[in-house]
Design an enzyme around this catalytic site. Structure first.
Site, PDB file in Angstrom:
ATOM      1  N   GLY A 105     110.005  48.401  35.482  1.00 10.91           N
ATOM      2  CA  GLY A 105     109.819  49.546  34.599  1.00 10.91           C
ATOM      3  C   GLY A 105     111.107  49.895  33.877  1.00 10.91           C
ATOM      4  N   ASP A 159     107.192  50.525  45.003  1.00  8.20           N
ATOM      5  CA  ASP A 159     105.981  51.197  44.529  1.00  8.20           C
ATOM      6  C   ASP A 159     105.027  50.187  43.897  1.00  8.20           C
ATOM      7  OD1 ASP A 159     107.620  50.747  42.312  1.00  8.20           O
ATOM      8  OD2 ASP A 159     106.963  52.558  41.266  1.00  8.20           O
TER       9      ASP A 159
END
Length: 559
Positions: free
Chosen positions: A178, A260
């Site tokens: 990300g 995550d």
């Protein structure tokens, strides 16, 4: 809330939420009768046109069944639609997706979104998604998510879309993670900025859950760097293709975050304590070892990917083919393009190293893991020293959170995983280590100043670890659970163990039969996997490490 559709057909808002059992049975019986009569008439017409002699059949119902078997594509449209409706009515549960209109509204473009950071292409039945930020290693940002999610929703409802391929532009990365640098900058703006960061994670996890529960065959080309957010776009797919350029890692503890994008689900399901090792240390796997570890289902040379993509576009499925039949056809197609495994890259997470990983990372506290690593001797001493150095450079908070996450995540379903991870990510946006870690390592290029500063600053014992991590696992009052794009859920991957190399659990089950020799077990798996490359190497490693006896002895599992 959301405007839902039911298996690609709109559900009227006025429809009753729960019909009675008797009404459902009557409707199903009536529909069955209608379908039978329609098929019978259709079969009679088909038989007449074909000038065939069907004298051996004494009833029109037999004729209808035979005609349907011999020429399923000749079934009249009305009969086909009625049959589909009957099948849907008999199923107990259906995956409901957000409507296309609602998805495009939820993920509508925003000021500053890049126009071409994702490229979409359609070729016959193939739908491809190309992450198009090669200079940024295809790092995933909100602009990309807002393009991908509604398009996947749209394709999920299209009969023309047979296969979806996710890939990255350039030759360096599939997706390096990300775009966390932007999140750190937002967090410094205060509560409003932290809310924007939390919203980014919400949309990212909504996309990841959609991929994990997608109703179309989905293939990820993990060609190049595949980390963090890129893992979320690939790991939950039934087909995950590694190449000689693949670099896999979950590096979150290195930037003050936690593993995550569904890591709470997939890492604890890796064999032994490999998942815990990867979560805490951010260790990397490269090339064929991503395949040997079971993270990828296939290993191809990167030069064959364009050829495979073209071949996938040529696949044709019949309307009544099940998803399992379609997946099997795709698996066979991928296998057409294998070119062998590199002879100079043995299995990394095997043998003595794998035994050391299980021995050291099986413990329930970080302190016990550290002491176990310090006690390592012999051939794994150097590995233990490197692992200790890695752990001590990571965020102490992240390491403690990740260990607790690995222990309890095994009980979470895929839906619960993303709901809970969103709450955890939101909490990390409020605390010190994530913003500090990203700023130090990615922006200022300096050592991070963690709080607490080191693993030694956390008192030993479960109580101290629980005090440090409790707030990350507690849902705060007034917290709104993350709404997901479909209602699908499961406790184990539906495709687990089907397309990759055999898992350790599968080998153990075969050994537990108590009648097969090592050689017979290997041969059984080779036949079951159609002599898939890597099967022999992986099964031999597991048998050598976990069983007693020689090649011709009956295997006995060592617990």
């Amino acid at each position: 809330m959301f405007a839902w559709t039911f298996a690609s057909r709109a559900v009227p808002a006025s429809a009753s939420a729960s019909a009675s059992a008797s009404a459902s049975a009557s409707a199903a019986a009536a529909l069955t009768s209608t379908v039978s009569r329609t098929l019978s008439r259709a079969a009679s017409r088909t038989a007449s046109r074909a000038c065939c002699s069907w004298s051996s059949f004494s009833s029109s119902s037999s004729l209808a069944r035979q005609a349907a078997r011999r020429s399923p594509l000749a079934m009249p449209l009305r009969a086909k639609l009625l049959a589909e409706q009957l099948q849907l009515g008999q199923q107990q549960q259906q995956t409901r997706y957000m409507s296309t209109e609602e998805a495009y509204e939820l993920f509508k473009p925003r000021d500053g979104d890049e126009p071409e950071d994702v490229l979409f292409n359609s070729l016959y039945g193939l739908r491809s998604i190309e992450l198009n930020r090669p200079k940024k290693l295809n790092a995933l940002n909100g602009s990309m998510i807002r393009k991908i999610a509604p398009r996947l929703i749209e394709w999920s409802k299209s009969d023309m879309a047979n296969v979806v391929v996710m890939k990255g532009a350039g030759d360096k990365a599939f997706c390096a993670g990300g775009d966390v640098a932007q999140l750190a900058l937002w967090n410094k703006e205060g509560p409003e900025g932290r809310a924007r960061s939390s919203e980014f994670f919400a949309q990212e996890y909504q996309l990841d859950h959609l991929i994990a529960t997608y109703n179309k065959p989905y293939i990820a080309f993990m060609d190049g760097i595949t980390m963090g957010g890129g893992v979320g776009l690939s790991i939950h797919a039934p087909f995950r293709i590694a190449t000689e350029r693949t670099v896999f890692a979950m590096p979150e503890t290195n930037i003050g975050l936690f593993p995550d994008v569904g890591a709470s689900f997939f890492l604890p399901r890796l064999p032994g304590y490999v998942g815990t090792y990867l979560a805490l240390t951010s260790a990397r796997l490269t090339g064929v070892n991503v395949y040997y570890a079971g993270i990828a289902t296939h290993y191809l040379h990167s030069t064959t990917l364009p050829l495979l993509e073209s071949r996938l576009a040529e696949l044709r499925f019949r309307d009544y083919d099940s998803k399992e039949e379609r997946l099997a056809a795709i698996n066979a197609t991928i296998e057409e393009y294998v070119t062998g495994l590199p002879h100079d890259q043995p299995i990394l997470l095997g043998g003595l190293l794998r035994e050391a990983i299980d021995r050291c990372f099986c413990h329930g506290t970080v302190g016990e893991i550290v002491r176990a690593l310090e006690a390592e001797q012999g051939p794994t001493r150097a590995w233990a020293d490197e692992t200790l150095a890695a752990l001590r450079s990571r965020s102490p908070t992240s390491v403690h959170v990740a260990l607790r996450q690995m222990r309890i995540g095994r009980q979470w379903s895929i839906r619960t995983t993303f709901v809970r991870e969103h709450a955890m990510a939101s909490r990390f946006m409020e605390t010190h280590d994530f913003t500090e870690g990203v700023t130090a390592l990615l922006i200022d290029r300096r050592p991070a100043k963690w709080q607490p500063a080191s693993l030694d600053d956390v008192p030993p014992g479960e109580a101290s670890s629980a005090k440090l991590t409790d707030s990350y696992f507690r849902l705060p009052k007034g917290h709104n659970a993350l709404p997901l794009l479909s209602d699908a859920d499961y406790d184990e991957y539906p495709h687990a163990g089907k397309f990759g190399v055999p898992t350790e659990d599968q080998v153990e089950r075969k050994v537990s039969m108590g009648t097969l020799t090592h050689a017979q077990i290997i041969e059984d798996f080779l036949r079951e996997k159609n002599y898939k490359q890597g099967v022999r190497e992986v099964v031999e490693e597991i048998l050598t490490r976990k069983t007693t006896g020689g090649p011709n002895d009956v295997a006995k599992w060592v617990y």
